[in-house]
Design an enzyme around this catalytic site. Structure first.
Site, PDB file in Angstrom:
ATOM      1  CB  ALA A   1      -0.925  -0.019   1.213  1.00 18.70           C
TER       2      ALA A   1
ATOM      3  NE  ARG B   1      -1.129  -4.031   9.184  1.00 21.41           N
ATOM      4  CZ  ARG B   1      -1.788  -4.468   8.123  1.00 21.41           C
ATOM      5  NH1 ARG B   1      -1.669  -3.854   6.966  1.00 21.41           N
ATOM      6  NH2 ARG B   1      -2.579  -5.517   8.220  1.00 21.41           N
TER       7      ARG B   1
ATOM      8  CB  ILE C   1      -6.929  -4.117  -4.500  1.00 17.80           C
ATOM      9  CG1 ILE C   1      -7.165  -2.929  -3.541  1.00 17.80           C
ATOM     10  CG2 ILE C   1      -6.611  -5.386  -3.704  1.00 17.80           C
ATOM     11  CD1 ILE C   1      -8.425  -3.060  -2.700  1.00 17.80           C
ATOM     12  CG  ASP C   2      -3.532   0.686  -6.355  1.00 18.61           C
ATOM     13  OD1 ASP C   2      -2.951   0.098  -7.282  1.00 18.61           O
ATOM     14  OD2 ASP C   2      -2.927   1.178  -5.375  1.00 18.61           O
TER      15      ASP C   2
ATOM     16  CG  HIS D   1      -3.853  -9.121  -1.044  1.00 24.74           C
ATOM     17  ND1 HIS D   1      -3.144  -8.300  -0.191  1.00 24.74           N
ATOM     18  CD2 HIS D   1      -3.540 -10.391  -0.674  1.00 24.74           C
ATOM     19  CE1 HIS D   1      -2.431  -9.048   0.649  1.00 24.74           C
ATOM     20  NE2 HIS D   1      -2.653 -10.313   0.378  1.00 24.74           N
TER      21      HIS D   1
ATOM     22  CB  CYS E   1     -22.577 -12.884 -10.079  1.00 25.35           C
ATOM     23  SG  CYS E   1     -23.857 -13.892  -9.297  1.00 25.35           S
TER      24      CYS E   1
ATOM     25  CB  CYS F   1     -24.658 -16.782 -12.606  1.00 26.73           C
ATOM     26  SG  CYS F   1     -24.553 -14.996 -12.905  1.00 26.73           S
TER      27      CYS F   1
ATOM     28  CB  SER G   1       5.154  -4.031   1.738  1.00 25.66           C
ATOM     29  OG  SER G   1       4.498  -5.046   2.486  1.00 25.66           O
TER      30      SER G   1
HETATM   31  P1  NAD Z   1       0.598  -1.505   5.075  1.00 23.25           P
HETATM   32  O1  NAD Z   1      -0.465  -0.465   5.157  1.00 23.25           O
HETATM   33  O2  NAD Z   1       0.647  -2.589   6.080  1.00 23.25           O
HETATM   34  O3  NAD Z   1       2.038  -0.832   5.084  1.00 23.25           O
HETATM   35  C1  NAD Z   1       2.373   0.203   4.210  1.00 23.25           C
HETATM   36  C2  NAD Z   1       3.831   0.561   4.504  1.00 23.25           C
HETATM   37  O4  NAD Z   1       4.225   1.527   3.542  1.00 23.25           O
HETATM   38  C3  NAD Z   1       4.041   1.196   5.888  1.00 23.25           C
HETATM   39  O5  NAD Z   1       5.067   0.484   6.559  1.00 23.25           O
HETATM   40  C4  NAD Z   1       4.458   2.642   5.579  1.00 23.25           C
HETATM   41  O6  NAD Z   1       5.477   3.108   6.428  1.00 23.25           O
HETATM   42  C5  NAD Z   1       4.980   2.528   4.177  1.00 23.25           C
HETATM   43  N1  NAD Z   1       4.805   3.723   3.359  1.00 23.25           N
HETATM   44  C6  NAD Z   1       3.748   4.587   3.326  1.00 23.25           C
HETATM   45  N2  NAD Z   1       3.942   5.528   2.372  1.00 23.25           N
HETATM   46  C7  NAD Z   1       5.152   5.247   1.802  1.00 23.25           C
HETATM   47  C8  NAD Z   1       5.903   5.854   0.756  1.00 23.25           C
HETATM   48  N3  NAD Z   1       5.481   6.942   0.105  1.00 23.25           N
HETATM   49  N4  NAD Z   1       7.094   5.299   0.418  1.00 23.25           N
HETATM   50  C9  NAD Z   1       7.587   4.196   1.076  1.00 23.25           C
HETATM   51  N5  NAD Z   1       6.913   3.589   2.090  1.00 23.25           N
HETATM   52  C10 NAD Z   1       5.701   4.107   2.426  1.00 23.25           C
HETATM   53  O7  NAD Z   1       0.512  -2.062   3.595  1.00 23.25           O
HETATM   54  P2  NAD Z   1       0.754  -3.502   3.023  1.00 23.25           P
HETATM   55  O8  NAD Z   1       2.035  -4.046   3.527  1.00 23.25           O
HETATM   56  O9  NAD Z   1       0.530  -3.404   1.565  1.00 23.25           O
HETATM   57  O10 NAD Z   1      -0.451  -4.360   3.633  1.00 23.25           O
HETATM   58  C11 NAD Z   1      -1.753  -3.833   3.666  1.00 23.25           C
HETATM   59  C12 NAD Z   1      -2.809  -4.609   2.897  1.00 23.25           C
HETATM   60  O11 NAD Z   1      -3.808  -3.672   2.545  1.00 23.25           O
HETATM   61  C13 NAD Z   1      -2.330  -5.170   1.620  1.00 23.25           C
HETATM   62  O12 NAD Z   1      -2.578  -6.505   1.712  1.00 23.25           O
HETATM   63  C14 NAD Z   1      -3.182  -4.548   0.500  1.00 23.25           C
HETATM   64  O13 NAD Z   1      -3.921  -5.572  -0.120  1.00 23.25           O
HETATM   65  C15 NAD Z   1      -4.183  -3.681   1.184  1.00 23.25           C
HETATM   66  N6  NAD Z   1      -4.245  -2.259   0.759  1.00 23.25           N
HETATM   67  C16 NAD Z   1      -4.104  -1.927  -0.552  1.00 23.25           C
HETATM   68  C17 NAD Z   1      -4.166  -0.588  -0.934  1.00 23.25           C
HETATM   69  C18 NAD Z   1      -3.994  -0.253  -2.388  1.00 23.25           C
HETATM   70  O14 NAD Z   1      -4.339  -1.059  -3.240  1.00 23.25           O
HETATM   71  N7  NAD Z   1      -3.451   0.919  -2.702  1.00 23.25           N
HETATM   72  C19 NAD Z   1      -4.367   0.411   0.022  1.00 23.25           C
HETATM   73  C20 NAD Z   1      -4.534   0.027   1.370  1.00 23.25           C
HETATM   74  C21 NAD Z   1      -4.457  -1.321   1.727  1.00 23.25           C
END
Ligand code: NAD
Length: 253
Positions: A24, A36, A105-106, A123, A131, A134, A197
């Site tokens: 994310a 988070r 997921i974006d 994810h 659906c 179906c 991440s």
């Molecule tokens: P997470 O929210 O657990 O962690 C995100 C990490 O990115 C944090 O440790 C943060 O410090 C760091 N971060 C934030 N901005 C940053 C930047 N500009 N540069 C570098 N680091 C940065 O995210 P995760 O590990 O992907 O797990 C969360 C789950 O949530 C995933 O499984 C995902 O499917 C889902 N999710 C997806 C989206 C999306 O699609 N954009 C958004 C929110 C959550």
């Protein structure tokens, strides 16, 4: 360019099979909040309510889910790829990226120009729905219009069944084909680069460990510490967009 970023550029320039792994944090610079970080989604919603079991098992679970989706989807739709997504797509065009394994997921990697078959979505993808009865497919844009027109819980227009975004909810099985492919490519990588991440969401977070154990150089670009920092060969505590833009400059130089 600082020393660590220069080193990452050199690693990308030399690697035979570089693989990116994004979370994310790679999309926060596009305006999509992560889960988070302080102020992230889980400060405002309780994750325990948004489980697969609640979604398929109860009307109230689905109502709650779509209440949230109605707010979050327009943010995803309005977002544009940032420097990190664009740099990864360009690295692939230059033959410097095998694939991107993403937890996101974006759809922003694809919208940045990375070919769909090079994006392994662990994810799922929020821009499509299906659906559960179906199998009829609807774009999320269509379903969003139904919500805007007053549907609280979208139902399949063909059979009345439960329509679900093609995202993996908490408690839902991971997509088998994508997991296998991600594991295979992680083990085959000689450079594995984590971008944005927290590496606390499993089983996705096993991928960097698979790569490292199979001999890859592991680099982590993240604003906060992660549980795998101690195993990494290179840790950069900085924003993914600026780091990857500089890496791309370095690879091109
Ligand atoms: P997470 O929210 O657990 O962690 C995100 C990490 O990115 C944090 O440790 C943060 O410090 C760091 N971060 C934030 N901005 C940053 C930047 N500009 N540069 C570098 N680091 C940065 O995210 P995760 O590990 O992907 O797990 C969360 C789950 O949530 C995933 O499984 C995902 O499917 C889902 N999710 C997806 C989206 C999306 O699609 N954009 C958004 C929110 C959550």
């Amino acid at each position: 360019m600082n020393g660590a970023v220069l080193r990452l550029a050199e690693l990308f320039a030399r690697a035979r099979r570089p693989v990116a792994f994004t979370g994310a944090g790679v999309s926060t610079e596009s305006g999509i909040p992560d889960f988070r970080s302080p102020g992230g989604l889980w400060d405002r919603f309780d994750p325990r309510e948004f489980t697969y079991q609640n979604f398929v098992g109860s009307v109230s679970g689905r109502r709650k889910y779509w209440e949230l989706g109605r707010v979050t989807y327009p943010v995803i739709r309005a977002a544009r790829p940032n420097a990190a997504h664009l740099a990864l797509a360009e690295l692939h065009r230059l033959g410097r990226l095998d694939c991107c394994i993403t937890q996101n997921i974006d759809d922003l990697h694809q919208r940045a120009g990375l070919p769909g078959e090079r994006v392994i979505e662990l994810h799922g993808n929020a821009t499509r729905t299906r659906c559960l009865e179906c199998g009829a497919a609807y774009t999320r844009d269509e379903v969003h219009e139904w919500l805007q027109a007053g549907d609280e819980i979208p139902a399949c227009r063909r059979c009345g069944g439960v329509v679900k975004p093609t995202t993996v909810l908490f408690g839902e099985a991971m997509p088998a084909r994508e997991m296998q492919e991600a594991e295979r490519r992680s083990r085959a990588a000689d450079l594995f680069v984590v971008l944005g991440s927290s590496l606390v969401v499993y089983p996705a977070a096993y991928m960097p460990a698979h790569a490292k154990h199979a001999g890859a150089t592991l680099a982590i670009v993240n604003l906060e510490a992660t549980p795998l920092d101690a195993q990494a060969d290179l840790v950069i505590r900085d924003k993914a967009g600026a780091v990857m833009a500089a890496v791309l400059d370095g690879v091109r130089a």
